[in-house]
Design a protein around this motif. Sequence first.
Motif, PDB file in Angstrom:
ATOM      1  N   PRO A  41     -13.117  -6.483   7.594  1.00  0.00           N
ATOM      2  CA  PRO A  41     -14.388  -7.186   7.425  1.00  0.00           C
ATOM      3  C   PRO A  41     -14.138  -8.590   6.888  1.00  0.00           C
ATOM      4  CG  PRO A  41     -14.049  -5.634   5.647  1.00  0.00           C
ATOM      5  CD  PRO A  41     -12.945  -5.382   6.634  1.00  0.00           C
ATOM      6  N   ARG A  42     -15.152  -9.423   6.952  1.00  0.00           N
ATOM      7  CA  ARG A  42     -14.974 -10.804   6.506  1.00  0.00           C
ATOM      8  C   ARG A  42     -14.585 -10.821   5.027  1.00  0.00           C
ATOM      9  NH1 ARG A  42     -20.242 -14.554   5.167  1.00  0.00           N
ATOM     10  NH2 ARG A  42     -20.572 -13.712   3.084  1.00  0.00           N
ATOM     11  N   PRO A  43     -13.851 -11.833   4.605  1.00  0.00           N
ATOM     12  CA  PRO A  43     -13.442 -11.893   3.195  1.00  0.00           C
ATOM     13  C   PRO A  43     -14.633 -12.112   2.272  1.00  0.00           C
ATOM     14  CG  PRO A  43     -12.859 -13.926   4.339  1.00  0.00           C
ATOM     15  CD  PRO A  43     -13.329 -12.971   5.389  1.00  0.00           C
ATOM     16  N   ALA A  44     -14.450 -11.696   1.020  1.00  0.00           N
ATOM     17  CA  ALA A  44     -15.492 -11.861  -0.003  1.00  0.00           C
ATOM     18  C   ALA A  44     -14.883 -12.637  -1.164  1.00  0.00           C
ATOM     19  CB  ALA A  44     -16.006 -10.505  -0.470  1.00  0.00           C
ATOM     20  N   PRO A  45     -14.937 -13.970  -1.130  1.00  0.00           N
ATOM     21  CA  PRO A  45     -14.255 -14.778  -2.146  1.00  0.00           C
ATOM     22  C   PRO A  45     -14.783 -14.543  -3.542  1.00  0.00           C
ATOM     23  CG  PRO A  45     -15.753 -16.125  -0.842  1.00  0.00           C
ATOM     24  CD  PRO A  45     -15.692 -14.794  -0.175  1.00  0.00           C
ATOM     25  N   THR A  46     -13.909 -14.158  -4.432  1.00  0.00           N
ATOM     26  CA  THR A  46     -14.305 -13.838  -5.803  1.00  0.00           C
ATOM     27  C   THR A  46     -14.709 -15.073  -6.595  1.00  0.00           C
ATOM     28  OG1 THR A  46     -11.976 -13.945  -6.474  1.00  0.00           O
ATOM     29  CG2 THR A  46     -12.859 -11.783  -5.876  1.00  0.00           C
TER      30      THR A  46
END
Length: 266
Positions: A41-46
């Motif tokens: 899935p698309r990245p989830a930048p912290t």
Amino acid sequence: MSVARCVYVDGIALWAPLLPGWDAARSILRGDSEAAAIPAPRPAPTLLPANERRRAPDTVALALEVALRASEAAGADPKQMPSVFASTHGDLAISDYMCATLVDAPTQISPTKFHNSVHNAAAGYWSIASGSHAPYTSVSAYEHTFGEAWLEAASLIECEGGRALLVAYDIEARGPMATLVHCRGMLGVALVLAAERSSASRFEVSWRVDPGRDANTPARCASLVDGYALSTCLALFEGLASSAPSQVRQTLGADLTLDLALRPLQ
């Protein structure tokens, strides 16, 4: 032929659906393992708060993810680094939305989507989220985008010294735009380039600009990003995944070529 210059690569990041992060990508690009069968899935930048993370467009999520990972890999403070953000097409999903809305209901354009449509949106999010007051540049040069972004970042540290963050990203084309712009997937890459060698430096890269119409160096793993707008940069990251010296070409235009000679330091 121009005089060769030298920069150092201190941090590396890459994300694509079949290459989800540099650790996985490096292993795949040097032939140690096979690509994942199921796209990530698309990245989830912290770097973004949870609510902002969910609402951020794909371009922003992708760009911030690789920007942060390259900075972390280099042990670099984002607040101290100027940056170069590059995208071949910008946010094609939002462009498709805006075109459709202008045709069907022009008064209902979303202000949020409109401000996310500008080419420097990802750079602006990065600047705010990281708390950086360092300058940034947004670059677009169609099929020569990555080469021109390298030239911009390398020239910056040649003149100013220190480090610079290079981020390049594109997403898939959607709607009628897909019949005009052939981009089939998300690909984001980032590098922290330095003017001087340090304990963080992984590669020494000698670069120069030469006249000529040489093509981009083909990538061995090109099928993993086939049809992606930034696929021409994959050969460079194959070189960065290797422990052997390599040479890579990137086009800068119809009559200019960027020649890169990579020498591993670690």
